[in-house]
Design a protein around this motif. Sequence first.
Motif, PDB file in Angstrom:
ATOM      1  N   ARG A   1      31.749  34.342  39.810  1.00 37.21           N
ATOM      2  CA  ARG A   1      31.288  34.324  38.437  1.00 37.21           C
ATOM      3  C   ARG A   1      30.099  34.154  38.064  1.00 37.21           C
ATOM      4  NH1 ARG A   1      36.103  30.102  36.047  1.00 37.21           N
ATOM      5  NH2 ARG A   1      37.856  31.422  36.374  1.00 37.21           N
ATOM      6  N   GLN A   2      29.363  33.311  38.915  1.00 34.57           N
ATOM      7  CA  GLN A   2      27.982  33.186  38.342  1.00 34.57           C
ATOM      8  C   GLN A   2      27.051  34.446  38.831  1.00 34.57           C
ATOM      9  OE1 GLN A   2      26.266  29.641  40.570  1.00 34.57           O
ATOM     10  NE2 GLN A   2      24.347  29.708  39.359  1.00 34.57           N
ATOM     11  N   LYS A   3      27.435  35.109  40.083  1.00 38.81           N
ATOM     12  CA  LYS A   3      26.660  36.236  40.334  1.00 38.81           C
ATOM     13  C   LYS A   3      26.980  37.437  39.409  1.00 38.81           C
ATOM     14  CE  LYS A   3      26.894  35.271  45.379  1.00 38.81           C
ATOM     15  NZ  LYS A   3      27.268  35.634  46.586  1.00 38.81           N
ATOM     16  N   THR A   4      27.939  37.653  38.985  1.00 39.29           N
ATOM     17  CA  THR A   4      28.617  38.682  38.362  1.00 39.29           C
ATOM     18  C   THR A   4      28.461  38.537  36.748  1.00 39.29           C
ATOM     19  OG1 THR A   4      30.884  38.087  38.351  1.00 39.29           O
ATOM     20  CG2 THR A   4      29.931  39.699  39.984  1.00 39.29           C
ATOM     21  N   SER A   5      28.362  37.357  36.301  1.00 36.04           N
ATOM     22  CA  SER A   5      28.242  36.925  34.974  1.00 36.04           C
ATOM     23  C   SER A   5      29.533  37.302  33.917  1.00 36.04           C
ATOM     24  CB  SER A   5      27.128  37.581  33.864  1.00 36.04           C
ATOM     25  OG  SER A   5      25.956  37.306  34.441  1.00 36.04           O
ATOM     26  N   ILE A   6      30.713  37.342  35.098  1.00 34.65           N
ATOM     27  CA  ILE A   6      32.014  37.509  34.436  1.00 34.65           C
ATOM     28  C   ILE A   6      32.766  36.354  34.539  1.00 34.65           C
ATOM     29  CG2 ILE A   6      34.218  39.016  34.933  1.00 34.65           C
ATOM     30  CD1 ILE A   6      32.548  41.069  36.426  1.00 34.65           C
ATOM     31  N   GLU A   7      32.796  35.771  33.058  1.00 34.14           N
ATOM     32  CA  GLU A   7      33.704  34.475  32.994  1.00 34.14           C
ATOM     33  C   GLU A   7      35.092  34.402  33.384  1.00 34.14           C
ATOM     34  OE1 GLU A   7      32.277  31.599  32.761  1.00 34.14           O
ATOM     35  OE2 GLU A   7      30.201  32.557  32.557  1.00 34.14           O
TER      36      GLU A   7
ATOM     37  N   GLN B   1      51.686  37.826  48.541  1.00 35.54           N
ATOM     38  CA  GLN B   1      52.095  37.898  49.868  1.00 35.54           C
ATOM     39  C   GLN B   1      51.623  39.372  50.422  1.00 35.54           C
ATOM     40  OE1 GLN B   1      56.152  36.643  50.221  1.00 35.54           O
ATOM     41  NE2 GLN B   1      55.513  34.414  50.716  1.00 35.54           N
ATOM     42  N   LEU B   2      51.966  40.237  49.208  1.00 35.66           N
ATOM     43  CA  LEU B   2      51.571  41.848  49.488  1.00 35.66           C
ATOM     44  C   LEU B   2      50.214  42.121  49.740  1.00 35.66           C
ATOM     45  CD1 LEU B   2      53.088  44.461  49.824  1.00 35.66           C
ATOM     46  CD2 LEU B   2      52.572  44.904  47.521  1.00 35.66           C
ATOM     47  N   PHE B   3      49.249  41.394  49.071  1.00 36.68           N
ATOM     48  CA  PHE B   3      47.921  41.778  49.207  1.00 36.68           C
ATOM     49  C   PHE B   3      47.078  40.888  49.615  1.00 36.68           C
ATOM     50  CE2 PHE B   3      49.165  44.756  45.516  1.00 36.68           C
ATOM     51  CZ  PHE B   3      48.882  46.053  46.305  1.00 36.68           C
ATOM     52  N   GLY B   4      47.484  39.734  49.802  1.00 34.42           N
ATOM     53  CA  GLY B   4      46.704  38.433  50.320  1.00 34.42           C
ATOM     54  C   GLY B   4      45.997  38.179  49.213  1.00 34.42           C
ATOM     55  N   TYR B   5      44.574  37.761  49.342  1.00 34.13           N
ATOM     56  CA  TYR B   5      43.547  37.122  48.430  1.00 34.13           C
ATOM     57  C   TYR B   5      42.831  38.426  47.691  1.00 34.13           C
ATOM     58  CZ  TYR B   5      44.148  32.254  49.414  1.00 34.13           C
ATOM     59  OH  TYR B   5      44.736  31.087  49.538  1.00 34.13           O
ATOM     60  N   PHE B   6      42.683  38.361  46.334  1.00 36.23           N
ATOM     61  CA  PHE B   6      41.947  39.520  45.690  1.00 36.23           C
ATOM     62  C   PHE B   6      41.233  38.949  44.494  1.00 36.23           C
ATOM     63  CE2 PHE B   6      46.294  39.474  44.326  1.00 36.23           C
ATOM     64  CZ  PHE B   6      46.226  39.187  43.004  1.00 36.23           C
ATOM     65  N   ILE B   7      40.270  39.715  44.051  1.00 30.72           N
ATOM     66  CA  ILE B   7      39.395  39.334  42.929  1.00 30.72           C
ATOM     67  C   ILE B   7      39.893  40.284  41.565  1.00 30.72           C
ATOM     68  CG2 ILE B   7      37.077  39.344  41.882  1.00 30.72           C
ATOM     69  CD1 ILE B   7      35.929  39.097  44.675  1.00 30.72           C
ATOM     70  N   GLU B   8      40.358  39.474  40.637  1.00 36.96           N
ATOM     71  CA  GLU B   8      40.788  40.047  39.631  1.00 36.96           C
ATOM     72  C   GLU B   8      39.960  40.175  38.223  1.00 36.96           C
ATOM     73  OE1 GLU B   8      45.471  40.108  38.374  1.00 36.96           O
ATOM     74  OE2 GLU B   8      44.484  38.920  36.592  1.00 36.96           O
ATOM     75  N   VAL B   9      39.612  41.435  37.693  1.00 34.51           N
ATOM     76  CA  VAL B   9      38.401  41.260  36.701  1.00 34.51           C
ATOM     77  C   VAL B   9      39.310  42.346  35.681  1.00 34.51           C
ATOM     78  CG1 VAL B   9      36.246  42.388  35.861  1.00 34.51           C
ATOM     79  CG2 VAL B   9      36.703  41.641  38.293  1.00 34.51           C
ATOM     80  N   THR B  10      39.240  41.693  34.354  1.00 35.97           N
ATOM     81  CA  THR B  10      39.835  42.235  32.893  1.00 35.97           C
ATOM     82  C   THR B  10      39.074  43.620  32.818  1.00 35.97           C
ATOM     83  OG1 THR B  10      38.481  40.918  31.611  1.00 35.97           O
ATOM     84  CG2 THR B  10      40.735  40.189  32.224  1.00 35.97           C
ATOM     85  N   LYS B  11      39.721  44.524  32.224  1.00 34.05           N
ATOM     86  CA  LYS B  11      39.095  46.015  31.788  1.00 34.05           C
ATOM     87  C   LYS B  11      37.860  45.767  31.098  1.00 34.05           C
ATOM     88  CE  LYS B  11      43.008  48.849  32.966  1.00 34.05           C
ATOM     89  NZ  LYS B  11      43.548  50.039  32.528  1.00 34.05           N
ATOM     90  N   PRO B  12      37.623  45.005  30.105  1.00 35.41           N
ATOM     91  CA  PRO B  12      36.660  44.971  29.359  1.00 35.41           C
ATOM     92  C   PRO B  12      35.229  44.639  30.150  1.00 35.41           C
ATOM     93  CG  PRO B  12      38.201  43.692  28.166  1.00 35.41           C
ATOM     94  CD  PRO B  12      38.840  44.110  29.376  1.00 35.41           C
ATOM     95  N   ASN B  13      35.523  43.771  31.193  1.00 38.34           N
ATOM     96  CA  ASN B  13      34.388  43.420  32.088  1.00 38.34           C
ATOM     97  C   ASN B  13      34.092  44.249  33.309  1.00 38.34           C
ATOM     98  OD1 ASN B  13      33.369  40.823  30.930  1.00 38.34           O
ATOM     99  ND2 ASN B  13      35.680  40.282  31.392  1.00 38.34           N
ATOM    100  N   LEU B  14      34.871  45.387  33.559  1.00 40.58           N
ATOM    101  CA  LEU B  14      34.456  46.374  34.592  1.00 40.58           C
ATOM    102  C   LEU B  14      33.255  47.008  34.873  1.00 40.58           C
ATOM    103  CD1 LEU B  14      37.973  48.285  34.712  1.00 40.58           C
ATOM    104  CD2 LEU B  14      37.417  46.497  36.037  1.00 40.58           C
ATOM    105  N   PRO B  15      32.542  46.941  33.598  1.00 38.55           N
ATOM    106  CA  PRO B  15      31.196  47.723  33.619  1.00 38.55           C
ATOM    107  C   PRO B  15      30.260  46.611  34.540  1.00 38.55           C
ATOM    108  CG  PRO B  15      31.801  48.137  31.488  1.00 38.55           C
ATOM    109  CD  PRO B  15      33.083  47.290  32.047  1.00 38.55           C
ATOM    110  N   LYS B  16      30.600  45.170  34.750  1.00 34.57           N
ATOM    111  CA  LYS B  16      29.670  44.209  35.530  1.00 34.57           C
ATOM    112  C   LYS B  16      30.117  43.964  36.952  1.00 34.57           C
ATOM    113  CE  LYS B  16      29.329  41.423  31.412  1.00 34.57           C
ATOM    114  NZ  LYS B  16      29.535  40.004  30.724  1.00 34.57           N
ATOM    115  N   VAL B  17      31.351  44.847  37.166  1.00 32.23           N
ATOM    116  CA  VAL B  17      31.758  44.871  38.635  1.00 32.23           C
ATOM    117  C   VAL B  17      30.636  45.489  39.772  1.00 32.23           C
ATOM    118  CG1 VAL B  17      33.286  45.566  40.370  1.00 32.23           C
ATOM    119  CG2 VAL B  17      33.961  44.807  38.260  1.00 32.23           C
TER     120      VAL B  17
END
Length: 888
Positions: free
Chosen positions: A477-483, A491-507
């Motif tokens: 969160r600190q690195k990307t400024s995506i609060e 169980q299917l994917f394991g661990y993942f990072i979820e980002v809402t669509k309004p914040n996709l430009p900051k990925v």
Amino acid sequence: MSQSHPPMADELSPLMQQYHQLKQRYPGAILFFRVGDFYEMFDDDAVKGAQLLNIALTSRDKHKANPTPLCGVPAVAATGYIAKLIRAGQPVAICEQVEPHPGQTGLMAREVVRVITPGTILEPELLDPKQSTYVAALAQTGQSIGPITGIAWADLSTGQGWLSTTQSGRPQEAVAELLRRWSAKEIALPQHLIQQSSWQQALMEFRIVGRPPAEFDPENGRRQLLRHFRVESLAAWGGADEPAALGALGALLHYLEETQKQALPHLRAFRFHRPEHYMAIDPATQQHLELTERSSPAGHSRKESSATGSLLHAIDRTATAMGGRLLREWLLHPLLDPAQINERLDRVEAFCADEERRSSVRSALEPIGDLERIIGRISLNAATARDLIQLKHSIDQIPVIWKSLSEGESLLIELVAGWDELADLAQWIDAALVEAPPLALKEGGLIKPGYHAELDELREIGRDGKQWIARMEGEERQKTSIESLKIRYNQLFGYFIEVTKPNLPKVPPHYHRKQTMVNAERFITPELKALEAKVLGAEERSCRLEYELYEDLRAKVAAQAPRVQAMAERIARIDVLAALAESAALGRYQRPVVSDSLTIRITGGRHPVVEQALGPNRFVPNDLLLNDTDQRLIVITGPNMAGKSTYLRQAAHIVIMAQMGGFVPAQSAEIGVVDGIFTRIGATDDLVGGRSTFMVEMDETATILHRATPRSLVLLDEVGRGTSTYDGVSIAWAVAEHLHRAIGARTLFATHYHELTELSRQHEGIKAFHVSVREWNDEIIFLRTIVEGISDRSYGIQVARLAGLPDSVIATAKQVLARLESQAPPVSPSGDTVPNPQQPDLFEDSPLKQLAEELAALDPNNMTPMQALEKLINLVTLCRVLITQPGR
């Protein structure tokens, strides 16, 4: 439900095909086939196993016309079930799943990892801690003067091994005697010898394992030894020139490696056992003297026999299991060299003289575990982490023993010369293992924190995985400024990072898209993937790493097995010497004088087992003198229950205790070394072998006459009683004369045939003694004292009354006896009429007169304390008669 023939392969499931493939390799054993948390048995094994284990018999594939018999036991409780099968003489093949997951076929890989037989047990709960468990092998090589038989035997649990050879016209008997003496559980024989009835008969009490003749070839044995001991030459090995012994040892090593499925690094260099260095004690003598086990009373099953009541039980005050086994070995193999015997006696005496040091050493010995068997399990990869901890605690006591002995008398200091404290092994174990590890080796919890950095990290990850994920989430969160950034898991994917669509430009560019959702997208990063692998696999990898570290430690300690075994031997010797001294102190035993003479002189001798049973100061001591001149054979008469058999066994026990290096229950003892003790005591039969009581008696008597020498001690009790009176007297007379004239053995000959006392008149060197009794009002009083002279009669009717025979039977017996005694006196084999001297009736006038005479003869100034005590016992007996029979 038994299936003598398995179904065709195409009718079997893959699991059952696997089972039958393994079963064919171990047809003589019950196959414990691991399926999940159970060991399962099928077909004939299931039928037999269910019967022997008393468990339910069910079936597999019940829908088929011929379902497969099935039974099973939980793997966690398998040891108890295996014990039942082994006690029934049934070997068990342990088949384990050797892969953690099924292969491509969906079938677990399985292999037999060990075959457990009566002679190859390692589990401590299945072993007698104070008795070795030997398995043996036998080989023969032809010689111009007859075949030489080689025997090799080893205790797999301790690594102790022995070799011996014998050249005898009756090798079966020699081998059987050796194996009984060492309590072997099974023996491997070449197939062709198993077919011979003489070997079958001689070894019927042992489990016999047939092996291919090629395994018994001396050259095969030589190759096995070179490989086993990792040497290029056997020149330094004492048995290199004994082909028969080499053949036996090669076959033994081959058999043991086959059952254990591995090399046997802990089997130490085999020592040669030279029978001529030890007192001969044949199986019959060992049984008659009850050296290690009390004989079953008539009418009781053999299962009721026990070590309680044996000589071993009476003198065993060892503090360790190793010491207990060594004491048993010393007891069954008394020495013949007076120098070696006196060396042991010197050290026992040193311990006797220093009670404080003896107590200190024994206290230090008590916490020591069974070092020999612990290092044996460690070497064979059959140990738990608790075995290693017990090894560490035992090693901790070694410096205490050294300190107790290093400042003592010089003979005790010698016991700790070149002492190895094994401190490095204790340090390795202490650094690695927790103090109270679990029994399971593959579920973690074995290794101490701080021992291994990677293990500590894995544990931390497994323990703190959620905190690690939360910390990464905050950092991202600190690195990307995506609060609204979240790290989630399924169980299917394991661990993942979820980002809402309004914040996709900051990925950031290094985020890799994993999945697109309606309102958000899911990403992974190399760092998250690495953390996921750590967190999700941390516990599994932690347990696997712990087991690897444990295995490294076990192998490291196993490599030091020779050092541990050497110290175990030294500790066992110290334990036995201190225990013999403790027995001497508690039992008021005295040091015997042991020499090469032919004199056995015992003053105030006592039976160590009976004395313990009666309690302090209740056993009546007796003297004994045997030599090669005027008292070579003693004929002992007296009634039943008077103590003749006790007197015979007492003499043997004192001689054995002296020659094993211990003090003896007597005021004093001079023991001229005995090369063999031969006994015929008690009445037994051999119904399985088709031998009556009399035949067993004659077989044992024949063995004595063939094997005894002038240096032997022969103890005979009631020879000839199993046949008619005239036959019995004739046999007994002839046996006694042969022992005296032809052999010259020192002999005690107890008998009810009063005719034999005539031997003392006809032969110089034969004396007649009897057991004193007193008779009053048709009752007998046993005084338990052996005195010179002839007993007037056997008092059998009085003893029968004591046993509870009906009065009518007793009355009839008296009438018959009176008629028989009125007949002509007996005639000796020389033709002379045998006199029938009568002892004076000590109560002929009255008990009062006898009491007065006893009091008049009482002279304390000319009596030892023991003689005064005996006199007092006589007086008390007379007083009791006066009190209970006032009419007299």
